[in-house]
Scaffold this active site. Structure first.
Site, PDB file in Angstrom:
ATOM      1  N   GLU A 102      45.791 -12.074  -1.195  1.00 42.27           N
ATOM      2  CA  GLU A 102      47.159 -12.608  -1.102  1.00 42.27           C
ATOM      3  C   GLU A 102      47.536 -12.985   0.328  1.00 42.27           C
ATOM      4  O   GLU A 102      48.124 -14.040   0.577  1.00 42.27           O
ATOM      5  CB  GLU A 102      48.174 -11.595  -1.652  1.00 42.27           C
ATOM      6  CG  GLU A 102      48.011 -11.255  -3.129  1.00 42.27           C
ATOM      7  CD  GLU A 102      48.356 -12.390  -4.081  1.00 42.27           C
ATOM      8  OE1 GLU A 102      47.902 -13.531  -3.839  1.00 42.27           O
ATOM      9  OE2 GLU A 102      49.056 -12.130  -5.081  1.00 42.27           O
ATOM     10  N   GLU A 123      36.877 -16.334   0.932  1.00 41.40           N
ATOM     11  CA  GLU A 123      37.998 -17.273   1.106  1.00 41.40           C
ATOM     12  C   GLU A 123      37.534 -18.508   1.899  1.00 41.40           C
ATOM     13  O   GLU A 123      37.894 -19.628   1.562  1.00 41.40           O
ATOM     14  CB  GLU A 123      39.174 -16.591   1.813  1.00 41.40           C
ATOM     15  CG  GLU A 123      39.959 -15.644   0.926  1.00 41.40           C
ATOM     16  CD  GLU A 123      40.818 -16.349  -0.133  1.00 41.40           C
ATOM     17  OE1 GLU A 123      41.133 -17.537   0.009  1.00 41.40           O
ATOM     18  OE2 GLU A 123      41.146 -15.695  -1.131  1.00 41.40           O
TER      19      GLU A 123
HETATM   20  C1  LIG Z   1      41.142 -18.558  -3.562  1.00 42.16           C
HETATM   21  C2  LIG Z   1      42.513 -17.980  -3.621  1.00 42.16           C
HETATM   22  N1  LIG Z   1      42.821 -16.951  -2.806  1.00 42.16           N
HETATM   23  C3  LIG Z   1      44.101 -16.423  -2.884  1.00 42.16           C
HETATM   24  C4  LIG Z   1      45.047 -16.900  -3.737  1.00 42.16           C
HETATM   25  C5  LIG Z   1      46.400 -16.333  -3.760  1.00 42.16           C
HETATM   26  N2  LIG Z   1      46.656 -15.624  -4.947  1.00 42.16           N
HETATM   27  C6  LIG Z   1      44.655 -17.961  -4.539  1.00 42.16           C
HETATM   28  N3  LIG Z   1      45.510 -18.540  -5.410  1.00 42.16           N
HETATM   29  N4  LIG Z   1      43.389 -18.528  -4.476  1.00 42.16           N
END
Ligand SMILES: Cc1ncc(CN)c(N)n1
Length: 230
Positions: A149, A219
């Protein structure tokens, strides 16, 4: 006396803050990725944005059961009843998020039913699934949840911060995760994680720190995917 004070201060600072000081580059890599910088300076290639949107829709669908599994762990393992409300708020907001993805996709002419998950997305969803196992401790799972998040919060808040040239049509997306309300929610998660880590065993602490770094890597791979660097 001096030494005692600094130890006390360290306690107040919290484990997450010490990780952020210890690992600034991995955190910056995930929250100041070239895709985010290109949104902020207005040079974003819309094809990259659309690719991110489509892939993220699939990710969020996999994120729902993961968050639900963290809720179950909180119910079974947490020492504080308030954790459940914070996580439940997260589960509830995902319904709205999925509807938002559908609206946004139709705005951009994306047919979500035809989206095929790319490799980095599949890998990341695989990590989420592995974290749903009852063998994974609540502390480790909630750490992963917070990192996931906060990367979006820090990234998208930067796109609407002072001096940004984010195109008007992308501002709503940035507001979704860059808003004050989302920042507050991330802070509530961070407080839970810090509390849990303060009481954790050395082994659990190490696992949680490894998870923090792992998620940051996933990420970066996720952002890379949308720029065609799979
Ligand atoms: C890859 C990714 N990382 C984090 C989030 C945030 N919930 C998201 N929507 N997508």
């Amino acid at each position: 006396m001096m030494e005692q004070k600094s130890k006390e201060e360290e306690k107040k600072v919290g484990v997450i803050e010490t990780w952020l000081r210890k690992h600034p580059l991995p955190f910056k890599g995930a929250t100041r990725h070239p895709l985010i910088l290109s949104i902020r300076d207005g040079s974003i290639d819309i094809a990259s944005f659309k690719s991110w949107l489509a892939q993220d829709y699939l990710f969020v669908r996999a994120f729902v059961p993961f968050v639900a599994s963290v809720l179950i762990k909180a119910w079974k393992e947490s020492d504080e009843s308030g954790d459940m409300e914070v996580i439940l708020g997260g589960v509830a907001s995902l319904e709205d998020e999925i509807s938002w993805f559908k609206r946004e996709a139709s705005k951009w002419g994306i047919s979500l039913s035809e989206v095929v998950p790319q490799q980095a997305n599949k890998k990341y969803c695989g990590l989420l699934e592995s974290l749903m196992s009852p063998d994974v401790e609540y502390t480790v799972a909630i750490t992963a949840f917070w990192v996931i998040e906060v990367v979006y919060q820090e990234s998208f808040a930067y796109c609407i911060g002072e001096g940004s040239k984010t195109p008007q049509e992308l501002k709503e997306t940035c507001e979704r995760w860059g808003s004050e309300a989302f920042a507050k929610y991330c802070q509530s998660l961070q407080n839970i994680v810090n509390r849990r880590l303060q009481k954790a065993s050395d082994e659990e602490l190490k696992k949680a720190e490894r998870m923090f770094l792992n998620v940051l890597e996933y990420e970066v791979d996720f952002w890379n995917m949308s720029r065609g660097n799979v």
